[in-house]
Write an enzyme that holds these catalytic residues in place. Structure first.
Site, PDB file in Angstrom:
ATOM      1  N   ASP A 193       0.826  -1.202   0.000  1.00  0.00           N
ATOM      2  CA  ASP A 193       0.000   0.000   0.000  1.00  0.00           C
ATOM      3  C   ASP A 193       0.861   1.254   0.000  1.00  0.00           C
ATOM      4  OD1 ASP A 193      -2.634   1.444   0.524  1.00  0.00           O
ATOM      5  OD2 ASP A 193      -1.426   2.092   2.236  1.00  0.00           O
ATOM      6  N   GLU A 233       0.504  -1.212  -5.412  1.00  0.00           N
ATOM      7  CA  GLU A 233      -0.614  -0.285  -5.533  1.00  0.00           C
ATOM      8  C   GLU A 233      -0.056   1.086  -5.884  1.00  0.00           C
ATOM      9  OE1 GLU A 233      -3.527   2.750  -3.823  1.00  0.00           O
ATOM     10  OE2 GLU A 233      -1.688   2.124  -2.815  1.00  0.00           O
TER      11      GLU A 233
END
Length: 496
Positions: A193, A233
């Site tokens: 992330d 991501e």
């Protein structure tokens, strides 16, 4: 047969199943056969912090309100389990950072956290600061007292999320413990992330720098040694996504959602046709996620000056306005300066509302996603064709909460009876089990009409799945070889 690239569910545990065991009951019950895996959005301690779990105080502990590591391990049996490794930051309430707040540079954890002087020891010029890329307004610093001394702490996202200095061994001790906890519980895909922001370097925009790639390479090595693969991501220019895909296991196809919406709103498949010819094959496809619908992924970007996007500026403006109109203005109220804690490059809405709650066009969008190469992931709100939760948004004033509804078990049972939801589940089971998806993909897209096809030849026979559709009127027909798979078309829906 179960395909190796079968669909995955994206979900918050508390907002769909209530806890880990409740989610497993759904996956083994009414959702059985639809999903080969599940991406559990952050379930660490606490799962309900300032950023819905993306600000963990302890990344190595399952929040006991949701379950235990044993429950997570049980969920991983017979399915691929993905979890988030929050690389860029931890909670300002974490034990490590609280020790730094109390003791300043005397804390053994002090090197783990970034301040302005960590990156700019000789001070930063106006040009240095203006160059820093951030997805939200303002500079990425928060004034805090560390050991009684005022410091500018690096906080890319919110003041509650303190950035980690990956140049320090303390940071790698921490991250290694996180990887050990996750993989020890059966997690086999790790989603990194916000990793694009982790490599701060003076003289750069501090996004996807050379340092970032070095950090990703190190995490890849640690993950692979533990039997896990890595998904990055990254939101940015589409050329960046293509380049990054060559260096990791998986990237997201974040360009697909706005291109599908453009096709359905503008009756124009041309940009999508181009993307299908150049996109990376090692992609995870989505229509919707826990965040908004990305726009930067198809447009020009300051990250790649002079490079055009997949959509022109006028097309992007028209798309955003079409989404706002289709959602009855809800997305406009939940996006931009109208709502707090949101990214500048995303439109906050459910995908169902982005298409005006039109079952026919919504199901067509999902079928296009399921036919595109890659690992398809379906967000829990999208699975249930959910509309914008303006009541939740009204309580929190967080724009992305329009797409983060809390479902009760009664609601789930009711939504599963809707034809559009039942049709999605039928398509997901086809995508999960049909052998054609282990074969070859072909596409033929004109202005409004398209054909997407998968074929696998075995011996003297052939398996195939074919989608024919027209984005002008939302009509479609999905046919698959094998008596178990009936034709799925717009006529499958009530009023289709």
């Amino acid at each position: 047969m179960t395909t190796t690239n079968g669909p995955q569910l994206i979900t918050y545990i508390d907002r769909l199943g209530g806890d880990v065991r409740g989610l497993q009951d759904l996956l083994d019950g009414p959702l059985a056969g639809a999903f080969a895996g599940v991406h559990l959005l952050p379930y660490y301690l606490p799962f309900d912090g300032a950023d819905a779990g993306f600000d963990p105080e302890d990344h190595t502990v399952v929040d006991p309100r949701l379950g235990t590591w044993q429950d997570v391990h049980a969920l991983s049996q017979g399915r691929v389990l993905m979890s988030d490794v929050i690389v860029n930051h931890v909670s300002s309430r974490s034990a490590q950072f609280r020790d730094v707040v109390a003791r300043g540079d005397d804390s053994p954890w002090a090197p783990m956290f970034l301040t302005l002087s960590s990156v700019f020891p000789d001070g930063a010029t106006e040009a240095d600061l203006a160059r820093i890329y951030r997805p939200r307004p303002g500079l990425p610093f928060t004034t805090m007292a560390l050991g009684g001394q005022p410091r500018l702490v690096w906080t890319t996202f919110t003041p509650e999320q303190v950035d980690i200095d990956l140049r320090s061994e303390q940071a790698w001790t921490y991250l290694t413990a996180v990887l050990d906890a996750l993989t020890g519980a059966g997690v086999r895909m790790l989603r990194l992330d916000a990793v694009g922001y982790a490599g701060k370097e003076p003289g750069t925009d501090c996004f996807m720098t050379a340092s970032t790639q070095a950090y990703v390479d190190r995490i890849l090595e640690l993950a692979h040694a533990r039997g896990a693969t890595v998904l990055l991501e990254i939101h940015g220019h589409y050329l960046q996504q293509i380049e990054i895909a060559r260096t990791v296991d998986y990237v997201y196809d974040f360009a697909l959602p706005p291109l599908v919406l453009h096709a359905l709103h503008a009756a124009d498949l041309t940009p999508l046709a181009h993307w299908l010819h150049v996109r990376p094959a090692n992609a995870v496809t989505v229509l919707d996620t826990h965040d908004g619908i990305g726009i930067v992924d198809v447009g020009p970007s300051e990250l790649r000056p002079g490079e055009p996007g997949l959509l022109e500026a006028e097309q992007i403006d028209a798309l955003v306005e079409a989404i706002h109109e289709a959602s009855g203005g809800a997305s406009r109220r939940a996006t931009g300066a109208a709502a707090s804690n949101l990214d500048l490059y995303q439109v906050n809405t459910t995908f169902y509302d982005a298409l005006g709650r039109d079952d026919r066009r919504y199901l067509l969008a999902r079928l296009i996603q399921l036919m595109v190469p890659g690992i398809p992931q379906v967000y829990y709100v999208g699975l249930l064709a959910g509309g914008n939760d303006m009541e939740l948004f009204g309580r929190t004033d967080v724009g992305r909460d329009v797409n983060r509804h809390y479902y009760t078990r009664d609601e789930i049972e009711r939504e599963l009876e809707r034809p559009v939801v039942a049709a999605q589940l039928a398509a997901l089971r086809l995508r999960h089990e049909h052998p054609a998806f282990e074969g070859d993909f072909a596409s033929q897209l004109a202005k409004t009409r398209g054909v997407l096809n998968w074929t696998k030849v075995e011996g003297e026979g052939a398996h195939s799945v074919e989608l024919r559709f027209d984005v002008a009127d939302g009509s479609f027909e999905l046919r698959a070889t094998g008596a178990a798979w009936p034709v799925l078309s717009h006529n499958s829906l009530v009023g289709g």
